[in-house]
Design a protein around this motif. Structure first.
Motif, short mmCIF file in Angstrom:
data_model
loop_
_atom_site.label_atom_id
_atom_site.label_comp_id
_atom_site.label_asym_id
_atom_site.label_seq_id
_atom_site.Cartn_x
_atom_site.Cartn_y
_atom_site.Cartn_z
N PRO A 1 -8.69 -8.98 5.07
CA PRO A 1 -7.48 -8.66 4.57
C PRO A 1 -7.81 -7.54 3.06
O PRO A 1 -8.71 -7.49 2.42
CB PRO A 1 -7.56 -9.98 4.11
N ILE A 2 -6.82 -6.57 2.66
CA ILE A 2 -6.77 -5.70 1.92
C ILE A 2 -5.87 -6.41 0.80
O ILE A 2 -4.58 -7.04 1.13
CB ILE A 2 -5.96 -4.43 2.41
N ARG A 3 -6.40 -7.10 -0.26
CA ARG A 3 -6.04 -7.66 -1.57
C ARG A 3 -5.87 -6.86 -2.46
O ARG A 3 -7.15 -5.97 -3.13
CB ARG A 3 -6.16 -9.29 -1.42
N SER A 4 -5.08 -6.95 -3.86
CA SER A 4 -5.06 -6.15 -5.17
C SER A 4 -4.25 -7.12 -6.11
O SER A 4 -3.24 -7.51 -5.35
CB SER A 4 -4.60 -4.79 -4.74
N LEU B 1 0.66 -1.08 -0.36
CA LEU B 1 -0.14 -0.11 -0.49
C LEU B 1 0.92 1.37 0.13
O LEU B 1 1.75 1.23 0.34
CB LEU B 1 -0.75 0.02 1.13
N THR B 2 0.19 2.50 -0.70
CA THR B 2 1.27 3.96 -0.34
C THR B 2 0.53 4.44 0.67
O THR B 2 -0.33 4.45 0.68
CB THR B 2 0.59 3.90 -2.07
N ASP B 3 1.46 5.69 1.08
CA ASP B 3 0.95 6.19 1.87
C ASP B 3 -0.44 7.08 1.32
O ASP B 3 -1.77 7.04 1.55
CB ASP B 3 2.24 7.33 1.82
N GLN B 4 -1.07 7.29 -0.19
CA GLN B 4 -2.29 7.61 -0.32
C GLN B 4 -3.08 6.69 -0.65
O GLN B 4 -4.47 6.81 0.28
CB GLN B 4 -1.42 8.49 -2.39
N GLY B 5 -2.72 5.77 -0.37
CA GLY B 5 -4.00 4.46 -0.37
C GLY B 5 -4.29 4.54 1.32
O GLY B 5 -5.50 4.34 1.44
N GLY C 1 -5.58 -9.74 -6.22
CA GLY C 1 -4.95 -11.49 -5.39
C GLY C 1 -3.53 -11.60 -4.67
O GLY C 1 -4.16 -12.49 -3.72
N ILE C 2 -2.77 -9.90 -4.86
CA ILE C 2 -2.51 -10.49 -3.83
C ILE C 2 -2.10 -9.65 -2.24
O ILE C 2 -3.51 -8.52 -1.99
CB ILE C 2 -0.91 -9.69 -4.44
N LEU C 3 -2.14 -10.13 -1.66
CA LEU C 3 -2.30 -9.80 -0.16
C LEU C 3 -1.42 -8.85 -0.16
O LEU C 3 -0.21 -8.54 0.20
CB LEU C 3 -1.90 -10.86 1.53
N LEU C 4 -1.92 -7.44 0.45
CA LEU C 4 -1.42 -6.01 1.13
C LEU C 4 -1.29 -5.85 2.69
O LEU C 4 -0.52 -5.51 3.24
CB LEU C 4 -2.03 -4.62 0.60
N GLY C 5 -2.15 -6.37 3.05
CA GLY C 5 -2.35 -6.28 4.33
C GLY C 5 -3.30 -6.39 5.12
O GLY C 5 -4.58 -7.42 5.07
N GLY C 6 -4.15 -5.39 6.02
CA GLY C 6 -5.46 -5.83 6.48
C GLY C 6 -6.20 -4.73 7.19
O GLY C 6 -5.21 -3.38 7.06
N ILE C 7 -6.97 -4.71 7.54
CA ILE C 7 -7.41 -3.67 8.25
C ILE C 7 -8.97 -4.03 9.45
O ILE C 7 -9.33 -5.02 8.96
CB ILE C 7 -8.83 -2.40 7.04
N GLY C 8 -8.72 -2.66 9.89
CA GLY C 8 -9.86 -3.23 11.47
C GLY C 8 -10.76 -2.32 11.50
O GLY C 8 -10.04 -1.26 12.03
N ALA D 1 -12.26 2.56 -1.28
CA ALA D 1 -11.54 3.54 -1.88
C ALA D 1 -10.52 3.84 -2.76
O ALA D 1 -10.45 4.32 -3.50
CB ALA D 1 -11.39 4.31 -0.21
N ILE D 2 -9.87 2.12 -2.35
CA ILE D 2 -8.36 1.92 -3.08
C ILE D 2 -9.10 0.69 -4.46
O ILE D 2 -7.81 -0.02 -5.12
CB ILE D 2 -7.70 1.71 -2.38
N GLY D 3 -10.20 0.42 -4.82
CA GLY D 3 -10.41 -0.45 -5.34
C GLY D 3 -9.71 -1.86 -5.05
O GLY D 3 -9.63 -2.81 -5.95
#
Length: 139
Positions: free
Chosen positions: A102-105, A10-14, A107-114, A133-135
């Motif tokens: 999970p945050i995926r883009s 994830l970018t800072d903007q993301g 199919g790649i796991l980028l992280g998670g949101i809680g 918001a980030i598609g």
């Protein structure tokens, strides 16, 4: 034999776009929330505690984000019989509470949101708004 690999993150903007969308969603629902975003290794990239949210929910939101990143799935999908044991074994770092995704883009796991401070359904709705918001991939 390959000794390196390319990874996505994830970018800072993301992260900021996700936090902004989450706050907007929570505001629209009338339920102030704690929102935490972590990378795939569980490191906090961004968090926000809205005025009026429960301050201890910041801890549960962090656990939800880290759990979702760790298992690559929604937190509430942990088997019921394992939830208490996993929470105890990890000092509360793993949770089966609803509101972690999970945050995926691609199919790649980028992280998670809680998200925490509302009902499980409210928490998850805010998390889904942040993913949209980030598609991010649909969960």
């Amino acid at each position: 034999m390959a000794f390196t690999e390319t990874s996505a993150r994830l970018t800072d903007q993301g992260v900021m776009a996700m936090l902004t969308a989450a706050v907007q969603s929570a505001t629209a629902s009338g339920q102030p929330q704690c929102i935490v975003i972590v990378d795939a290794s569980g490191v906090v990239l961004g968090s926000f505690r809205m005025t009026g949210s429960r301050y201890l929910s910041l801890k549960s939101a962090t656990a939800k984000a880290r759990t979702a990143a760790s298992i690559g799935a929604a937190t509430h999908t942990l088997p019921d019989h394992a939830k208490a044991a996993l929470a105890a074994a990890t000092g509360g770092d793993v949770t089966g509470l609803k509101g972690g995704l999970p945050i995926r883009s691609g199919g790649i796991l980028l992280g998670g949101i809680g998200v925490g401070s509302g009902s499980g359904d409210q928490d998850e709705a805010v998390a889904r708004a942040a993913l949209a918001a980030i598609g991010a991939d649909e969960i």
